[in-house]
Design a protein around this motif. Structure first.
Motif, PDB file in Angstrom:
ATOM      1  N   LEU A 188      27.861  -4.608  14.820  1.00 53.49           N
ATOM      2  CA  LEU A 188      28.472  -4.126  16.052  1.00 53.49           C
ATOM      3  C   LEU A 188      27.657  -2.994  16.655  1.00 53.49           C
ATOM      4  O   LEU A 188      27.046  -2.197  15.940  1.00 53.49           O
ATOM      5  CB  LEU A 188      29.905  -3.663  15.795  1.00 53.49           C
ATOM      6  CG  LEU A 188      30.886  -4.809  15.505  1.00 53.49           C
ATOM      7  CD1 LEU A 188      31.445  -4.687  14.119  1.00 53.49           C
ATOM      8  CD2 LEU A 188      31.991  -4.854  16.526  1.00 53.49           C
ATOM      9  N   ASN A 189      27.687  -2.935  17.980  1.00 49.51           N
ATOM     10  CA  ASN A 189      26.959  -1.897  18.705  1.00 49.51           C
ATOM     11  C   ASN A 189      27.712  -1.601  19.993  1.00 49.51           C
ATOM     12  O   ASN A 189      27.924  -2.505  20.815  1.00 49.51           O
ATOM     13  CB  ASN A 189      25.538  -2.371  19.021  1.00 49.51           C
ATOM     14  CG  ASN A 189      24.722  -1.334  19.755  1.00 49.51           C
ATOM     15  OD1 ASN A 189      24.990  -0.136  19.670  1.00 49.51           O
ATOM     16  ND2 ASN A 189      23.718  -1.788  20.490  1.00 49.51           N
ATOM     17  N   ALA A 190      28.180  -0.369  20.140  1.00 47.28           N
ATOM     18  CA  ALA A 190      28.876   0.065  21.356  1.00 47.28           C
ATOM     19  C   ALA A 190      30.051  -0.846  21.723  1.00 47.28           C
ATOM     20  O   ALA A 190      30.239  -1.213  22.874  1.00 47.28           O
ATOM     21  CB  ALA A 190      27.893   0.137  22.522  1.00 47.28           C
ATOM     22  N   ARG A 228      16.087  -5.928  19.174  1.00 47.22           N
ATOM     23  CA  ARG A 228      15.439  -4.790  18.532  1.00 47.22           C
ATOM     24  C   ARG A 228      16.459  -3.967  17.753  1.00 47.22           C
ATOM     25  O   ARG A 228      16.160  -3.451  16.672  1.00 47.22           O
ATOM     26  CB  ARG A 228      14.749  -3.934  19.597  1.00 47.22           C
ATOM     27  CG  ARG A 228      14.103  -2.686  19.064  1.00 47.22           C
ATOM     28  CD  ARG A 228      13.317  -1.967  20.151  1.00 47.22           C
ATOM     29  NE  ARG A 228      12.823  -0.675  19.690  1.00 47.22           N
ATOM     30  CZ  ARG A 228      11.998   0.097  20.374  1.00 47.22           C
ATOM     31  NH1 ARG A 228      11.571  -0.288  21.574  1.00 47.22           N
ATOM     32  NH2 ARG A 228      11.600   1.255  19.885  1.00 47.22           N
ATOM     33  N   PHE A 229      17.670  -3.844  18.278  1.00 48.16           N
ATOM     34  CA  PHE A 229      18.716  -3.072  17.599  1.00 48.16           C
ATOM     35  C   PHE A 229      18.970  -3.630  16.202  1.00 48.16           C
ATOM     36  O   PHE A 229      19.001  -2.895  15.211  1.00 48.16           O
ATOM     37  CB  PHE A 229      20.003  -3.084  18.418  1.00 48.16           C
ATOM     38  CG  PHE A 229      21.154  -2.392  17.742  1.00 48.16           C
ATOM     39  CD1 PHE A 229      21.338  -1.029  17.891  1.00 48.16           C
ATOM     40  CD2 PHE A 229      22.051  -3.094  16.945  1.00 48.16           C
ATOM     41  CE1 PHE A 229      22.382  -0.377  17.252  1.00 48.16           C
ATOM     42  CE2 PHE A 229      23.100  -2.456  16.306  1.00 48.16           C
ATOM     43  CZ  PHE A 229      23.268  -1.094  16.465  1.00 48.16           C
ATOM     44  N   VAL A 230      19.156  -4.963  16.097  1.00 52.96           N
ATOM     45  CA  VAL A 230      19.425  -5.586  14.799  1.00 52.96           C
ATOM     46  C   VAL A 230      18.214  -5.453  13.888  1.00 52.96           C
ATOM     47  O   VAL A 230      18.339  -5.135  12.702  1.00 52.96           O
ATOM     48  CB  VAL A 230      19.808  -7.069  14.980  1.00 52.96           C
ATOM     49  CG1 VAL A 230      19.947  -7.768  13.633  1.00 52.96           C
ATOM     50  CG2 VAL A 230      21.101  -7.187  15.771  1.00 52.96           C
ATOM     51  N   ASP A 288      14.414  -5.301  24.971  1.00 52.66           N
ATOM     52  CA  ASP A 288      14.680  -5.213  23.526  1.00 52.66           C
ATOM     53  C   ASP A 288      15.274  -6.484  22.943  1.00 52.66           C
ATOM     54  O   ASP A 288      15.901  -6.454  21.879  1.00 52.66           O
ATOM     55  CB  ASP A 288      15.589  -4.008  23.205  1.00 52.66           C
ATOM     56  CG  ASP A 288      14.904  -2.681  23.463  1.00 52.66           C
ATOM     57  OD1 ASP A 288      13.660  -2.638  23.412  1.00 52.66           O
ATOM     58  OD2 ASP A 288      15.608  -1.686  23.724  1.00 52.66           O
ATOM     59  N   ARG A 289      15.066  -7.613  23.628  1.00 56.75           N
ATOM     60  CA  ARG A 289      15.498  -8.898  23.082  1.00 56.75           C
ATOM     61  C   ARG A 289      14.300  -9.620  22.483  1.00 56.75           C
ATOM     62  O   ARG A 289      13.143  -9.399  22.875  1.00 56.75           O
ATOM     63  CB  ARG A 289      16.135  -9.783  24.165  1.00 56.75           C
ATOM     64  CG  ARG A 289      17.225  -9.124  24.967  1.00 56.75           C
ATOM     65  CD  ARG A 289      18.349  -8.557  24.126  1.00 56.75           C
ATOM     66  NE  ARG A 289      19.117  -9.574  23.424  1.00 56.75           N
ATOM     67  CZ  ARG A 289      20.182  -9.305  22.678  1.00 56.75           C
ATOM     68  NH1 ARG A 289      20.583  -8.043  22.516  1.00 56.75           N
ATOM     69  NH2 ARG A 289      20.837 -10.271  22.071  1.00 56.75           N
TER      70      ARG A 289
END
Length: 364
Positions: free
Chosen positions: A207-209, A228-230, A354-355
């Motif tokens: 989860l993010n935001a 990029r987050f993951v 960032d994908r």
């Protein structure tokens, strides 16, 4: 078939949007872990499933029954909290049996359930003790046992191991994994610790935001992050990210200019247009030291020797530091100049949003 279905779940606190349209299907008997940074909504989502928080919109269906508006006590769920929440004046046996006695079950049935749980969690020697006489790990086992005796359809765990020391966390992770195999009951587990997520889960929800960033098995998230987050969140040490000077197609080959060096990705073609700012992602174990013909070079700032492995922190020509996994017997030294070879088959590319930039084999 889905056992627990969450559809477009929303949660607002005045102007704060804590859950932003959560859609999730959980199968019966699955061990699902919610993970993410502080404030991402993982505990809010768990508490909303439990009925401890009301939803602002959306639905929660458990085993064909809509439980969205039901009181927590009517949902057939059992929750284990970070704080053990044991009754201090009661013995372990009384803590375990309390909910069953409230439900007015026959004494023989209560004793049978207590025997099963005590044997499963090695609580038999502790039944006559009170919580103050127990260690942190023992208290947590009692808290878990108190949930098990109710035989709920789903177990909910809200960071249950965070109060334990490192050694006890490892031990309790193992006990939880064994317990899940023994009970085959659906379990949903919240943690900020990615090691817990990777070692316990059948699937992980990142989860993010207030939104789901990605759902998958631990290895899927590690090897095939969609953002990029993951990619940065999963994996210790984190993935190395370097912005390419240029990325281009030359025939069926992808060529990336990385810090002045041309790196070839043979026999691949892109499913989408390259972005103007392509970021190259490389995990520490997908890079190695070579005598010559490296893809990039740099200077060692620090070598961390961790027993079975070592990690070298390398300063590159753009002053960025990356981490490369090395042999445990490595003789690398601070200040040493090194050449680094990249395993191009393991590289992940990200665009300016960032994908992940999708790359497919030529023969596909």
């Amino acid at each position: 078939m889905s056992y627990l279905t969450i559809t477009d779940l929303q949660k607002h606190y005045d102007h704060y949007h804590a859950l932003r349209g959560i859609n999730l299907a959980i199968t019966e008997g699955e061990f699902l872990v919610f993970v993410g940074p502080s404030g991402c909504g993982k505990s809010t989502l768990l508490r909303t499933i439990a009925g401890l928080e009301s939803s602002s919109a959306g639905s929660i269906i458990l085993d064909g029954r809509d439980i969205t508006e039901l009181a927590s006590s009517k949902r057939d769920l059992a929750m284990v909290f970070q704080s053990y929440a044991l009754y201090p004046h009661m013995t372990v046996a009384d803590n375990l049996s309390f909910a069953l006695r409230l439900a007015k079950l026959p004494d023989t049935e209560i004793q049978e359930k207590i025997r099963f749980v005590s044997a499963s969690l090695q609580l038999n020697p502790l039944l006559d003790r009170k919580p103050k006489e127990l260690s942190g790990g023992q208290r947590q086992r009692v808290a878990i046992g108190r949930a098990i005796v109710r035989q709920p359809k789903v177990f909910l765990f809200d960071e249950p191991l965070s109060n334990l020391d490192a050694a006890l966390r490892v031990q309790m992770r193992l006990e939880l994994a064994r317990l899940h195999k023994k009970l085959s009951t659906t379990m949903i587990y919240v943690t900020h610790d990615q090691v817990e997520a990777m070692t316990l889960a059948d699937r992980v929800v990142i989860l993010n935001a207030g939104q789901i960033e990605q759902v998958g098995t631990p290895l899927e998230l590690y090897r095939q992050p969609n953002s990029r987050f993951v990619a940065e969140f999963i994996g210790t040490p984190k993935m190395n990210l370097i912005t390419a000077n240029k990325a281009m197609l030359e025939g069926d080959n992808l060529v990336i200019d990385l810090l002045g060096n041309r790196i070839h990705f043979p026999a691949n073609r892109l499913k989408e247009t390259l972005s103007t700012s392509t970021i190259v992602g490389m995990r520490p174990e997908h890079m190695s030291f070579v005598e010559q013909d490296g893809d990039i070079s740099g200077t060692i700032e620090l070598v961390e020797h961790l027993g079975p492995e070592a990690y070298a922190h390398i300063q590159l020509s753009n002053d960025q530091t990356i981490i490369v996994k090395a042999s445990a017997r490595s003789e690398l030294k601070d200040g040493q100049k090194v050449n680094i070879k990249i395993d191009v088959a393991e590289v992940i590319l990200f665009n300016e949003n960032d994908r992940v930039i999708s790359v497919i084999p030529e023969e596909a």
